[in-house]
Scaffold this active site. Structure first.
Site, short mmCIF file in Angstrom:
data_model
loop_
_atom_site.label_atom_id
_atom_site.label_comp_id
_atom_site.label_asym_id
_atom_site.label_seq_id
_atom_site.Cartn_x
_atom_site.Cartn_y
_atom_site.Cartn_z
N HIS A 13 -2.39 7.93 7.24
CA HIS A 13 -1.54 7.39 6.17
C HIS A 13 -1.39 5.88 6.33
O HIS A 13 -1.57 5.12 5.36
CB HIS A 13 -0.17 8.07 6.24
CG HIS A 13 0.86 7.51 5.30
ND1 HIS A 13 1.31 8.18 4.19
CD2 HIS A 13 1.53 6.33 5.32
CE1 HIS A 13 2.21 7.44 3.57
NE2 HIS A 13 2.37 6.31 4.24
N GLU A 14 -1.08 5.43 7.53
CA GLU A 14 -0.90 3.99 7.76
C GLU A 14 -2.22 3.24 7.55
O GLU A 14 -2.22 2.13 6.98
CB GLU A 14 -0.35 3.73 9.16
CG GLU A 14 1.02 4.33 9.42
CD GLU A 14 2.08 3.88 8.42
OE1 GLU A 14 2.01 2.71 7.97
OE2 GLU A 14 2.96 4.69 8.08
N HIS A 37 -2.85 2.41 3.97
CA HIS A 37 -2.26 1.16 3.46
C HIS A 37 -3.23 -0.01 3.65
O HIS A 37 -3.37 -0.87 2.78
CB HIS A 37 -0.95 0.86 4.20
CG HIS A 37 0.20 1.71 3.76
ND1 HIS A 37 0.61 1.82 2.45
CD2 HIS A 37 1.06 2.49 4.50
CE1 HIS A 37 1.66 2.63 2.37
NE2 HIS A 37 1.96 3.05 3.60
N GLU A 62 3.03 5.10 -1.33
CA GLU A 62 3.19 6.15 -0.32
C GLU A 62 2.47 7.43 -0.73
O GLU A 62 1.89 8.13 0.12
CB GLU A 62 4.68 6.44 -0.10
CG GLU A 62 5.44 5.30 0.56
CD GLU A 62 4.88 4.94 1.92
OE1 GLU A 62 4.55 5.85 2.70
OE2 GLU A 62 4.77 3.72 2.20
#
Length: 235
Positions: A81-82, A85, A127
């Site tokens: 997930h990070e 970004h 997100e």
């Protein structure tokens, strides 16, 4: 400045320091085809991770509680997930939001509110995008759901008795009151909504193909339409 502060207060991950986390990060980066960011383990009892910096020089912070309570598959979702970004060039906006929020707590918060509301609206959608990145990296929808729902429970032991379907019913209940509009001040969508959005993405041809399944399922245009309807009303 942020990285220098972490060098004095956190632990820098490498192949010699926390190789488990280093290996998980390497897998996520290889899957998303990005360069390895610097990762720091931050001493904190809260379940959280974050990415700051610039789009060309990013770093990831992982709280120690996540490492203690999450399996490798769940951590792969979080770090994926990070890394999402970074892959999607979100980092400059995330950093702006982080420091504007800090400044609003110290100086003239009413002046910064228009920018904060706009950035938080963008952040909630970012997100959702990065939850998809985490799923693509982990290739395990159940592990990805656990990674999100553990944020609500805050306990590995309690999560053993956790009923995800009962949890998702909270979304409909929450939508019946005016309190739902408080989400406009949040940087992340409410957790049940994130899980529901992940389940829609889990039905896509893109996810099925990435996870080694049959290339059947929803087109991404249909996924985006369903998720847009789910997010409607939070901005």
């Amino acid at each position: 400045m942020g990285q220098h502060q972490l060098l004095g207060n956190a632990v820098k991950v490498s192949d010699r320091q926390f190789p488990r986390i280093f290996g998980i990060t390497k897998t996520a980066c290889e899957t998303l085809q990005i360069g390895m960011p610097q990762v720091f383990i931050v001493n904190s009892p809260t379940f959280n991770a974050a990415t700051l910096g610039t789009n060309t020089d990013s770093f990831i912070m992982v709280h120690s509680a996540l490492v203690d309570h999450y399996s490798d598959e769940e951590l792969l979702t979080v770090i994926g997930h990070e890394c999402g970004h970074i892959h999607n060039s979100h980092v400059a906006y995330l950093t702006a939001l982080h420091y504007l929020t800090y400044m609003a707590g110290m100086f003239l918060p009413w002046v910064l509110q228009p920018a904060l509301v706009a950035l938080r609206t963008w952040s909630r959608r970012a997100e959702i995008t990065c939850d998809r990145a985490g799923m693509l990296v982990a290739k395990d929808q159940r592990a990805s759901e656990r990674a999100i729902t553990k944020l609500a429970v805050g306990s590995r032991k309690l999560h053993e008795e956790f009923n995800v379907d009962a949890f998702l019913e909270q979304h409909e209940e929450g939508n019946q009151g005016i309190g739902k509009y408080l989400e406009v001040f949040a940087t992340h969508p409410w957790l049940p909504k994130r899980v529901l959005a992940m389940r829609v993405f889990g039905e896509s041809r893109l996810y099925h193909a990435a996870s080694g399944g049959p290339q059947v399922g929803l087109a991404m245009t249909e996924v985006d339409a369903q998720v847009s309807a789910l997010l409607k009303g939070d901005a």
